[in-house]
Every structure is written in structure tokens, then in C-alpha cells.
Design a protein around this motif. Structure first.
Motif, PDB file in Angstrom:
ATOM      1  N   ASP A 290       1.282  -1.490  14.328  1.00  0.00           N
ATOM      2  CA  ASP A 290      -0.156  -1.436  14.579  1.00  0.00           C
ATOM      3  C   ASP A 290      -0.848  -2.351  13.578  1.00  0.00           C
ATOM      4  OD1 ASP A 290      -2.571  -0.697  15.707  1.00  0.00           O
ATOM      5  OD2 ASP A 290      -2.450   1.406  15.107  1.00  0.00           O
ATOM      6  N   PHE A 291      -2.139  -2.536  13.789  1.00  0.00           N
ATOM      7  CA  PHE A 291      -2.965  -3.241  12.823  1.00  0.00           C
ATOM      8  C   PHE A 291      -4.320  -2.558  12.793  1.00  0.00           C
ATOM      9  CE2 PHE A 291      -3.639  -5.332  16.863  1.00  0.00           C
ATOM     10  CZ  PHE A 291      -5.017  -5.455  16.934  1.00  0.00           C
ATOM     11  N   SER A 292      -5.012  -2.751  11.692  1.00  0.00           N
ATOM     12  CA  SER A 292      -6.311  -2.145  11.512  1.00  0.00           C
ATOM     13  C   SER A 292      -7.109  -3.017  10.553  1.00  0.00           C
ATOM     14  CB  SER A 292      -6.152  -0.723  10.953  1.00  0.00           C
ATOM     15  OG  SER A 292      -7.397  -0.058  10.937  1.00  0.00           O
ATOM     16  N   VAL A 293      -8.321  -2.616  10.245  1.00  0.00           N
ATOM     17  CA  VAL A 293      -9.161  -3.336   9.291  1.00  0.00           C
ATOM     18  C   VAL A 293      -9.400  -2.441   8.087  1.00  0.00           C
ATOM     19  CG1 VAL A 293     -11.444  -4.350   8.900  1.00  0.00           C
ATOM     20  CG2 VAL A 293     -10.279  -4.707  11.094  1.00  0.00           C
ATOM     21  N   ASP A 294      -9.172  -2.993   6.907  1.00  0.00           N
ATOM     22  CA  ASP A 294      -9.491  -2.312   5.657  1.00  0.00           C
ATOM     23  C   ASP A 294     -10.057  -3.390   4.726  1.00  0.00           C
ATOM     24  OD1 ASP A 294      -9.671  -1.006   3.231  1.00  0.00           O
ATOM     25  OD2 ASP A 294      -7.745   0.022   3.443  1.00  0.00           O
ATOM     26  N   LYS A 295     -11.372  -3.584   4.785  1.00  0.00           N
ATOM     27  CA  LYS A 295     -11.984  -4.682   4.032  1.00  0.00           C
ATOM     28  C   LYS A 295     -11.867  -4.509   2.526  1.00  0.00           C
ATOM     29  CE  LYS A 295     -16.716  -2.930   4.260  1.00  0.00           C
ATOM     30  NZ  LYS A 295     -18.085  -3.257   4.657  1.00  0.00           N
ATOM     31  N   HIS A 296     -11.651  -3.296   2.056  1.00  0.00           N
ATOM     32  CA  HIS A 296     -11.530  -3.041   0.620  1.00  0.00           C
ATOM     33  C   HIS A 296     -10.088  -3.123   0.117  1.00  0.00           C
ATOM     34  CE1 HIS A 296     -15.730  -2.001   0.543  1.00  0.00           C
ATOM     35  NE2 HIS A 296     -15.528  -1.114   1.509  1.00  0.00           N
ATOM     36  N   ASN A 297      -9.113  -3.016   1.026  1.00  0.00           N
ATOM     37  CA  ASN A 297      -7.715  -3.035   0.614  1.00  0.00           C
ATOM     38  C   ASN A 297      -6.832  -3.654   1.705  1.00  0.00           C
ATOM     39  OD1 ASN A 297      -5.331  -2.549  -0.781  1.00  0.00           O
ATOM     40  ND2 ASN A 297      -5.214  -0.411  -0.161  1.00  0.00           N
ATOM     41  N   PRO A 298      -7.034  -4.958   2.004  1.00  0.00           N
ATOM     42  CA  PRO A 298      -6.159  -5.586   3.005  1.00  0.00           C
ATOM     43  C   PRO A 298      -4.731  -5.630   2.469  1.00  0.00           C
ATOM     44  CG  PRO A 298      -7.517  -7.237   1.928  1.00  0.00           C
ATOM     45  CD  PRO A 298      -7.982  -5.906   1.426  1.00  0.00           C
ATOM     46  N   ARG A 299      -3.761  -5.435   3.382  1.00  0.00           N
ATOM     47  CA  ARG A 299      -2.369  -5.365   2.926  1.00  0.00           C
ATOM     48  C   ARG A 299      -1.421  -5.388   4.116  1.00  0.00           C
ATOM     49  NH1 ARG A 299      -4.900  -0.701   3.200  1.00  0.00           N
ATOM     50  NH2 ARG A 299      -3.862   1.174   3.965  1.00  0.00           N
ATOM     51  N   VAL A 300      -0.152  -5.553   3.799  1.00  0.00           N
ATOM     52  CA  VAL A 300       0.929  -5.432   4.765  1.00  0.00           C
ATOM     53  C   VAL A 300       1.854  -4.339   4.247  1.00  0.00           C
ATOM     54  CG1 VAL A 300       2.888  -6.567   5.874  1.00  0.00           C
ATOM     55  CG2 VAL A 300       0.810  -7.877   5.388  1.00  0.00           C
ATOM     56  N   GLU A 301       2.096  -3.321   5.053  1.00  0.00           N
ATOM     57  CA  GLU A 301       3.017  -2.253   4.689  1.00  0.00           C
ATOM     58  C   GLU A 301       4.256  -2.368   5.569  1.00  0.00           C
ATOM     59  OE1 GLU A 301       1.005   1.487   5.113  1.00  0.00           O
ATOM     60  OE2 GLU A 301      -0.424   1.040   3.503  1.00  0.00           O
ATOM     61  N   ILE A 302       5.415  -2.312   4.929  1.00  0.00           N
ATOM     62  CA  ILE A 302       6.676  -2.430   5.671  1.00  0.00           C
ATOM     63  C   ILE A 302       7.586  -1.277   5.280  1.00  0.00           C
ATOM     64  CG2 ILE A 302       8.597  -3.931   6.292  1.00  0.00           C
ATOM     65  CD1 ILE A 302       6.989  -6.152   4.735  1.00  0.00           C
ATOM     66  N   LYS A 303       8.173  -0.666   6.289  1.00  0.00           N
ATOM     67  CA  LYS A 303       9.198   0.360   6.065  1.00  0.00           C
ATOM     68  C   LYS A 303      10.488  -0.172   6.677  1.00  0.00           C
ATOM     69  CE  LYS A 303       9.690   4.167   8.549  1.00  0.00           C
ATOM     70  NZ  LYS A 303       9.499   5.519   9.110  1.00  0.00           N
TER      71      LYS A 303
ATOM     72  N   ILE B  20      -0.254  -3.766   9.516  1.00  0.00           N
ATOM     73  CA  ILE B  20      -1.096  -4.765   8.854  1.00  0.00           C
ATOM     74  C   ILE B  20      -2.533  -4.270   8.812  1.00  0.00           C
ATOM     75  CG2 ILE B  20      -1.963  -7.131   8.909  1.00  0.00           C
ATOM     76  CD1 ILE B  20       0.613  -7.900  10.386  1.00  0.00           C
ATOM     77  N   TYR B  21      -3.141  -4.399   7.639  1.00  0.00           N
ATOM     78  CA  TYR B  21      -4.544  -4.060   7.440  1.00  0.00           C
ATOM     79  C   TYR B  21      -5.281  -5.354   7.106  1.00  0.00           C
ATOM     80  CZ  TYR B  21      -2.852   0.710   7.241  1.00  0.00           C
ATOM     81  OH  TYR B  21      -2.257   1.909   7.544  1.00  0.00           O
ATOM     82  N   TRP B  22      -6.033  -5.886   8.073  1.00  0.00           N
ATOM     83  CA  TRP B  22      -6.776  -7.131   7.909  1.00  0.00           C
ATOM     84  C   TRP B  22      -8.046  -6.890   7.086  1.00  0.00           C
ATOM     85  CZ3 TRP B  22      -3.552 -10.643   9.365  1.00  0.00           C
ATOM     86  CH2 TRP B  22      -2.774 -10.514  10.516  1.00  0.00           C
ATOM     87  N   PRO B  23      -8.572  -7.945   6.439  1.00  0.00           N
ATOM     88  CA  PRO B  23      -9.801  -7.790   5.662  1.00  0.00           C
ATOM     89  C   PRO B  23     -11.078  -7.819   6.513  1.00  0.00           C
ATOM     90  CG  PRO B  23      -8.974 -10.010   5.425  1.00  0.00           C
ATOM     91  CD  PRO B  23      -7.951  -9.238   6.238  1.00  0.00           C
ATOM     92  N   THR B  24     -10.984  -8.370   7.726  1.00  0.00           N
ATOM     93  CA  THR B  24     -12.145  -8.459   8.626  1.00  0.00           C
ATOM     94  C   THR B  24     -11.692  -8.250  10.064  1.00  0.00           C
ATOM     95  OG1 THR B  24     -11.926 -10.831   9.069  1.00  0.00           O
ATOM     96  CG2 THR B  24     -13.224 -10.201   7.120  1.00  0.00           C
ATOM     97  N   ARG B  25     -12.636  -8.208  10.969  1.00  0.00           N
ATOM     98  CA  ARG B  25     -12.333  -8.040  12.397  1.00  0.00           C
ATOM     99  C   ARG B  25     -12.036  -9.369  13.103  1.00  0.00           C
ATOM    100  NH1 ARG B  25     -12.650  -3.078  13.951  1.00  0.00           N
ATOM    101  NH2 ARG B  25     -14.010  -1.586  12.957  1.00  0.00           N
TER     102      ARG B  25
END
Length: 131
Positions: free
Chosen positions: A105-118, A67-72
């Protein structure tokens, strides 16, 4: 195809924003939750069509999530799961009782928030034992 990758753009709603209690033992999905669910289903259907995935049925299926959140802002990755797994039921897998979600894992990507699933099928072996 033995693997399916799905990328869901945007900030996923949490359980608190997608369900509303209407009675003691009854809850409904909010309009925002329904819209997000429909979007996830459309994205998954396109991914399946382009990647040649066959729906999983009565076999263990691993879903690795990043998961890539838009903020912290503090968030709980588990709160994303309920609506996500329900939305993919009947499309990626027949029943989510066979799903083994793994939040990698999770991280922050304020320009491209998203959920990646494999997704991949878990190979059963006779030598696997639980302690």
C-alpha cells in the motif's frame, strides 16, 4: 531470525532521478542516487545487526513494502524498487533474483515520509502448484 524490518526515512527518489543514460545501452547512477543507496545500506546494516538477520542465499525472500509519500503528488510505487532492491543486494540477500517484492500500500505522511519493508523467507511446499 525469520523476519527483518527496515524503515528508510525520507522521500525515496524515483528511477528518473537516480539514473542517467550516458550511451545507448549504458546508464549510471547519479550522485543523489549514490547517496540514497549508501544511506539505505547503512540503515539495513544496522537493522540486520540489531535484529539478528542472516543474509538470504538461494531461497525465495518476500519483501513487503509500504510507502508513505510526503505529498499527494502522483507517484508510481514501482519506480522506487530498482534502486532499493539493488542497494540491499549483498546485505539483506545475496542476489535480488530471489526477491519477491510486494507493494502492499501507499499513503501520505507529510511529517514522516518513509519506506517500510518487512522481509521474510518464503517457505517452500511440495503442494504448491501454478495454474
Amino acid at each position: 531470525m525469520n523476519e527483518l524490518r527496515i524503515v528508510i526515512p525520507g522521500n525515496p527518489p524515483t528511477v528518473n532521478h537516480v539514473y542517467r543514460n550516458v550511451a545507448i545501452n549504458r546508464r549510471i547512477t547519479t550522485a543523489d542516487g549514490q547517496k540514497w543507496r549508501q544511506n539505505v545500506q547503512a540503515i539495513a546494516s544496522r537493522a540486520i545487526a540489531t535484529q539478528g538477520w542472516k543474509m538470504s542465499s538461494e531461497e525465495k525472500l518476500v519483501g513487503e513494502v509500504m510507502i508513505y509519500w510526503p505529498t499527494r503528488r502522483k507517484r508510481d510505487v514501482e519506480n522506487v524498487g530498482k534502486l532499493l532492491w539493488d542497494a540491499l543486494e549483498g546485505i539483506v540477500y545475496e542476489n535480488d533474483r530471489w526477491l519477491l517484492p510486494r507493494y502492499m500500500d501507499f499513503s501520505v505522511d507529510k511529517h514522516n515520509p518513509r519506506v517500510e519493508i518487512k522481509f521474510y523467507r518464503l517457505e517452500e511446499t511440495a503442494d504448491v502448484h501454478c495454474l
